[in-house]
Design an enzyme around this catalytic site. Structure first.
Site, PDB file in Angstrom:
ATOM      1  NE  ARG A  25      -0.575   0.362   4.956  1.00 20.44           N
ATOM      2  CZ  ARG A  25      -1.213   0.462   6.107  1.00 20.44           C
ATOM      3  NH1 ARG A  25      -2.536   0.398   6.134  1.00 20.44           N
ATOM      4  NH2 ARG A  25      -0.563   0.621   7.244  1.00 20.44           N
ATOM      5  CE  LYS A  77       5.019 -21.256  10.011  1.00 20.88           C
ATOM      6  NZ  LYS A  77       5.558 -20.271   9.086  1.00 20.88           N
TER       7      LYS A  77
END
Length: 342
Positions: free
Chosen positions: A38, A97
């Site tokens: 971003r 994960k």
């Protein structure tokens, strides 16, 4: 010759910068195509050493037809929305994960991947190191007799107060961060029939979990249908510990630096039997490179999601329930073109 898999990276997380970007750039079966953030400056800084494109915003990367697959190293609570967006955009996904923060969302995303014919892989790297195959072979050959119990621990020192691992809104907490390692190791060595016998999750200073952001330590007890037990310890406020042991009827196997061995480290399996101890050295391997190779091979072969991913997610939910902690909120918070973290 098959063309390399063109991979884009959603975000500039530390694990991406330190481990995955170099591995993707060096892999003969992959091409590091782009890095998105971003923050345009962060994207340019991350992309520059590899000569790949810098992209402003995650959505722009998903809309890029020159990208076949994405790697998602965002905080845990952002894995689900961006994995879903990537699969819907037709990209293969390698996500950090845990894949999501609850089993129902994991099931939905694995079903989506199958329906779309896309590969979805959870980035559990240690299972791609030959060390653990060597341990399984020793146990299968009777090196420690009949298996009785499995003990695993992954603990790290105290985190800074602002660390994302301590933010409940981003899916933080010891169970999701460090607990996944011993749990996945138990599944790797004991199989997917594990059942939850009990768990404890501890918040800072023993505080009420409803008033404290996340747990900083925990332990769990699981059993196989045959009665083999798995004792798991994990934490974010400990002396460093990274080990597992398998205890048998007449011996014990111990592995240190079990989950994060450096690429140049030749692991040692310590085998103890009555009156004798041996150190069995295993060849060094780069488990990060092995993981990238496994992902690209899965794309090439059209491999469906690993069922262990959903088993693991289900057990994480069960451990939270056993500890009296509500299941983490489903990943699916609103996300914008730029995405949550840089």
């Amino acid at each position: 010759m098959t063309a390399p898999l063109r991979v884009g990276v959603l975000g500039c997380a530390d694990i991406a910068l330190r481990r995955m970007l170099p591995a993707l750039a060096a892999a003969p079966t992959a091409e590091l195509a782009a890095v998105a953030s971003r923050d345009p400056a962060k994207a340019r800084q991350a992309a520059a050493p590899y000569g790949c494109r810098a992209v402003h915003g995650y959505r722009a990367l998903l809309d890029d037809d020159a990208v076949d697959a994405v790697y998602i190293p965002l905080p845990a609570a952002l894995h689900a929305p961006w994995t879903e967006a990537a699969l819907t955009a037709g990209k293969h996904v390698l996500a950090e994960k845990p894949l999501t923060t609850d089993a129902a969302t994991t099931a939905r995303l694995t079903d989506l991947a199958r329906a779309r014919g896309r590969v979805l892989m959870e980035n559990v790297m240690f299972v791609h190191h030959g060390l653990h195959r060597a341990v399984r072979d020793l146990v299968a050959d009777g090196a420690i007799g009949e298996l009785r119990s499995f003990h695993a621990a992954f603990c790290v020192p105290r985190r800074d107060p602002g660390d994302i691992r301590l933010r409940a809104d981003l899916g933080g907490g010891a169970l999701a961060d460090t607990g996944v390692y011993p749990l996945r190791a138990a599944l790797h060595h004991l199989g997917t029939g594990l059942r939850t016998a009990g768990a404890a999750l501890t918040h800072p200073h023993g505080a009420d979990p409803t008033t404290t952001p996340v747990e900083t330590s925990g332990s769990a007890l699981l059993t196989t249908p045959e009665g083999v037990t798995a004792h798991l310890t994990f934490g974010l406020d400990h002396a460093y510990l990274n080990r597992y042991e398998l205890h048998g009827s007449h011996g014990r196997l111990t592995v240190d630096r079990a989950f994060t061995p450096p690429a140049d480290h030749a692991p040692v399996i310590h085998l103890e039997t009555p009156g004798r101890g041996r150190a069995l050295r295993v060849p060094a391997e780069d488990q990060v490179a092995n993981t990238v190779a496994a992902f690209t091979a899965a794309v090439r072969n059209g491999t469906p999601p690993d069922p262990v991913t959903l088993v693991q997610a289900t057990l994480l939910d069960e451990l939270r329930a056993a500890a009296g902690t509500p299941t983490a909120p489903a990943g699916g918070a609103a996300y914008s073109n730029s995405g949550g973290m840089p």
